[in-house]
Design a protein around this motif. Structure first.
Motif, mmCIF file in Angstrom:
data_model
loop_
_atom_site.group_PDB
_atom_site.id
_atom_site.type_symbol
_atom_site.label_atom_id
_atom_site.label_comp_id
_atom_site.label_asym_id
_atom_site.label_seq_id
_atom_site.Cartn_x
_atom_site.Cartn_y
_atom_site.Cartn_z
ATOM 1 N N GLY A 1 0.814 -1.210 0.000
ATOM 2 C CA GLY A 1 0.000 0.000 0.000
ATOM 3 C C GLY A 1 0.846 1.257 0.000
ATOM 4 N N LYS A 2 2.112 1.141 0.408
ATOM 5 C CA LYS A 2 3.024 2.286 0.409
ATOM 6 C C LYS A 2 3.685 2.495 -0.951
ATOM 7 N N ILE A 3 3.444 1.536 -1.870
ATOM 8 C CA ILE A 3 4.168 1.543 -3.141
ATOM 9 C C ILE A 3 3.191 1.650 -4.307
ATOM 10 N N GLY A 4 3.213 2.776 -5.007
ATOM 11 C CA GLY A 4 2.404 2.928 -6.213
ATOM 12 C C GLY A 4 3.223 2.549 -7.433
ATOM 13 N N MET A 5 2.538 2.240 -8.539
ATOM 14 C CA MET A 5 3.271 1.847 -9.739
ATOM 15 C C MET A 5 2.540 2.316 -10.983
ATOM 16 N N ILE A 6 3.298 2.841 -11.952
ATOM 17 C CA ILE A 6 2.739 3.204 -13.251
ATOM 18 C C ILE A 6 3.505 2.459 -14.336
ATOM 19 N N PHE A 7 2.775 2.144 -15.425
ATOM 20 C CA PHE A 7 3.319 1.271 -16.458
ATOM 21 C C PHE A 7 3.355 1.966 -17.819
ATOM 22 N N GLN A 8 4.049 1.342 -18.735
ATOM 23 C CA GLN A 8 4.191 1.885 -20.094
ATOM 24 C C GLN A 8 2.839 1.982 -20.800
ATOM 25 N N HIS A 9 1.988 0.967 -20.612
ATOM 26 C CA HIS A 9 0.735 0.896 -21.375
ATOM 27 C C HIS A 9 -0.498 1.210 -20.532
ATOM 28 N N PHE A 10 -0.320 1.942 -19.447
ATOM 29 C CA PHE A 10 -1.396 2.557 -18.657
ATOM 30 C C PHE A 10 -2.239 1.563 -17.843
ATOM 31 N N ASN A 11 -2.632 0.415 -18.460
ATOM 32 C CA ASN A 11 -3.433 -0.608 -17.777
ATOM 33 C C ASN A 11 -4.739 -0.045 -17.223
ATOM 34 N N LEU A 12 -5.448 0.726 -18.031
ATOM 35 C CA LEU A 12 -6.742 1.266 -17.614
ATOM 36 C C LEU A 12 -7.874 0.335 -18.045
ATOM 37 N N LEU A 13 -8.957 0.334 -17.281
ATOM 38 C CA LEU A 13 -10.154 -0.418 -17.648
ATOM 39 C C LEU A 13 -10.918 0.382 -18.695
ATOM 40 N N THR A 14 -11.080 -0.191 -19.873
ATOM 41 C CA THR A 14 -11.692 0.555 -20.984
ATOM 42 C C THR A 14 -13.189 0.796 -20.765
ATOM 43 N N THR A 15 -13.844 -0.050 -19.955
ATOM 44 C CA THR A 15 -15.288 0.088 -19.732
ATOM 45 C C THR A 15 -15.603 0.939 -18.509
ATOM 46 N N ALA B 1 -3.377 7.099 -14.990
ATOM 47 C CA ALA B 1 -2.626 6.043 -14.310
ATOM 48 C C ALA B 1 -1.825 6.610 -13.134
ATOM 49 N N ILE B 2 -1.267 7.799 -13.310
ATOM 50 C CA ILE B 2 -0.514 8.434 -12.225
ATOM 51 C C ILE B 2 -1.464 8.822 -11.093
ATOM 52 N N ALA B 3 -2.628 9.379 -11.438
ATOM 53 C CA ALA B 3 -3.612 9.730 -10.414
ATOM 54 C C ALA B 3 -4.069 8.492 -9.651
ATOM 55 N N ARG B 4 -4.255 7.396 -10.369
ATOM 56 C CA ARG B 4 -4.669 6.136 -9.720
ATOM 57 C C ARG B 4 -3.621 5.670 -8.717
ATOM 58 N N THR C 1 -15.048 4.724 -16.378
ATOM 59 C CA THR C 1 -14.705 6.133 -16.571
ATOM 60 C C THR C 1 -13.372 6.434 -15.888
ATOM 61 N N VAL C 2 -12.870 7.632 -16.149
ATOM 62 C CA VAL C 2 -11.637 8.070 -15.492
ATOM 63 C C VAL C 2 -11.798 8.003 -13.978
ATOM 64 N N TYR C 3 -12.943 8.514 -13.478
ATOM 65 C CA TYR C 3 -13.201 8.496 -12.034
ATOM 66 C C TYR C 3 -13.165 7.059 -11.507
ATOM 67 N N GLU C 4 -13.836 6.157 -12.201
ATOM 68 C CA GLU C 4 -13.924 4.766 -11.751
ATOM 69 C C GLU C 4 -12.569 4.076 -11.804
ATOM 70 N N LYS D 1 -13.242 13.529 -15.569
ATOM 71 C CA LYS D 1 -13.491 12.373 -14.705
ATOM 72 C C LYS D 1 -14.652 11.486 -15.156
ATOM 73 N N HIS D 2 -15.556 12.019 -16.002
ATOM 74 C CA HIS D 2 -16.700 11.207 -16.432
ATOM 75 C C HIS D 2 -16.541 10.657 -17.849
ATOM 76 N N VAL D 3 -15.361 10.845 -18.452
ATOM 77 C CA VAL D 3 -15.148 10.296 -19.795
ATOM 78 C C VAL D 3 -14.446 8.941 -19.693
ATOM 79 N N TYR D 4 -14.385 8.237 -20.838
ATOM 80 C CA TYR D 4 -13.785 6.910 -20.879
ATOM 81 C C TYR D 4 -12.390 6.984 -21.512
ATOM 82 N N PRO D 5 -11.528 6.011 -21.208
ATOM 83 C CA PRO D 5 -10.152 6.034 -21.734
ATOM 84 C C PRO D 5 -10.055 6.194 -23.242
ATOM 85 N N ALA D 6 -11.003 5.639 -23.976
ATOM 86 C CA ALA D 6 -10.955 5.734 -25.439
ATOM 87 C C ALA D 6 -11.053 7.175 -25.926
ATOM 88 N N GLN D 7 -11.577 8.049 -25.072
ATOM 89 C CA GLN D 7 -11.733 9.456 -25.438
ATOM 90 C C GLN D 7 -10.512 10.299 -25.052
#
Length: 337
Positions: A82-96, A150-153, A98-101, A134-140
């Motif tokens: 929980g003390k360690i955050g991580m960001i990746f080359q390909h973002f790893n976002l859920l396409t379905t 990904a950094i915010a997450r 929203t940004v908020y979710e 925050k209410h848009v989807y990654p595809a947008q």
């Protein structure tokens, strides 16, 4: 803050064993940005994944704040992660989602109270400049915006350490620049220690305090960015720093150089890059400098100027000119002509 002690990692594929890491030791201080650079296959991705035990080392210790993660039980390891955050080359976002979710999901899985989730998501989306998305989807979103999500997450979990696995390598130069500025701000304003890996020298130059160089699974050189950048010792480091693309002299130019003189590279650090040293040596010595290539690189803490020049003149006079430059704290290195 982060310490890897004699870490080795061996993968077994069928009957074949591959040593991805070989007895790697490094220490990252609290609040600094530490970068590891290496070409593809050097072992840097395995190294950073060992830092939070996504890859468990075959041998060695991985310590966060003095606690060896390899000795922890699963529940303890989960809590420490929980003390360690991580960001990746390909973002790893859920396409379905929203940004908020996307930002909220890890917090929900960690059973953070609902009102706190909203506060954190809003806070960190504002920090990365995406509060209106925050209410848009990654595809947008653009690639840079996806990486900001990904950094915010990662930040929403309020980690003490942020691991960055080639986070800018899929981005264009302008977007890379904005993400690096964001990481610098996160480090400075939130006090988060950043451990990143990259194959891009520019990333190391612009935001890192210290750097380690990986080659065939080994950490072959490390130190402050300015020391490693201006005085590389290992041949692999020199490939990054003095990539001959900058200092290659076409055969047609070589033929035009006088037989009397020497071909040298000059490195100026900080304010020295503004000094008219070449003008000075033409007045003090019987030499004629010809500039063949050059430029100035901006590091996090300083600037470094580099010139490739041919010093034409009698050998004794050229040697005197070089001694003068070295006395002015200019690094002079012979280049094969």
């Amino acid at each position: 803050m982060i310490e890897l002690k004699n870490v080795s990692k061996t993968f077994t594929t069928g009957k074949k064993k591959v040593e991805a890491l070989k007895d790697v030791s490094l220490k990252i201080n609290k609040g600094e940005i530490y970068g590891v650079i290496g070409f593809s296959g050097a072992g840097k991705s395995t190294l950073i994944r060992c830092a939070n035990l996504l890859e468990r080392p075959t041998e060695g210790e991985v310590c966060i704040d003095g606690v060896d993660l390899t000795k922890l039980k699963k529940s303890q390891l989960r809590k420490t992660r929980g003390k360690i955050g991580m960001i990746f080359q390909h973002f790893n976002l859920l396409t379905t989602a929203t940004v908020y979710e996307n930002v909220a999901r890890p917090l929900k899985l960690s059973k953070v109270p609902k009102h706190e989730i909203k506060e954190r998501v809003d806070k960190y989306l504002k920090i990365v400049g995406l509060e209106e998305k925050k209410h848009v989807y990654p595809a947008q979103l653009s690639g840079g915006q996806k990486q900001r999500v990904a950094i915010a997450r990662a930040l929403a979990q309020e980690p003490e350490v942020l691991l960055s696995d080639e986070a800018t390598s899929a981005l264009d130069p302008n977007t890379t620049s904005s993400i690096l500025e964001l990481l610098l701000r996160v480090n400075k304003e939130l006090g988060i220690t950043i451990f990143l890996i990259t194959h891009e020298l520019d990333v190391i130059q612009r935001i890192c305090d210290r750097v380690g160089v990986m080659h065939h699974g080994e950490l072959v050189e490390e130190g402050s960015v300015i020391d490693v950048f201006t005085k590389p010792e290992h041949p692999q480091t020199r490939k990054f720093v003095f990539d001959e693309a900058n200092f290659q002299v076409p055969d047609s130019v070589k033929k035009g150089l006088s037989a009397t003189g020497r071909l040298v590279s000059l490195t100026f650090i900080g304010e020295a890059s503004n000094e008219p040293f070449l003008a000075a040596i033409t007045k003090k010595f019987d030499v004629v400098p010809s500039i063949l290539a050059g430029g100035i690189d901006q590091l996090k803490a300083s600037s470094v100027g580099k010139l490739l020049i041919h010093l034409q003149g009698d050998a004794a006079e050229v040697e005197r000119a070089i001694s003068y430059l070295e006395a002015q704290h200019v690094t002079v290195e012979e280049v094969a002509s």
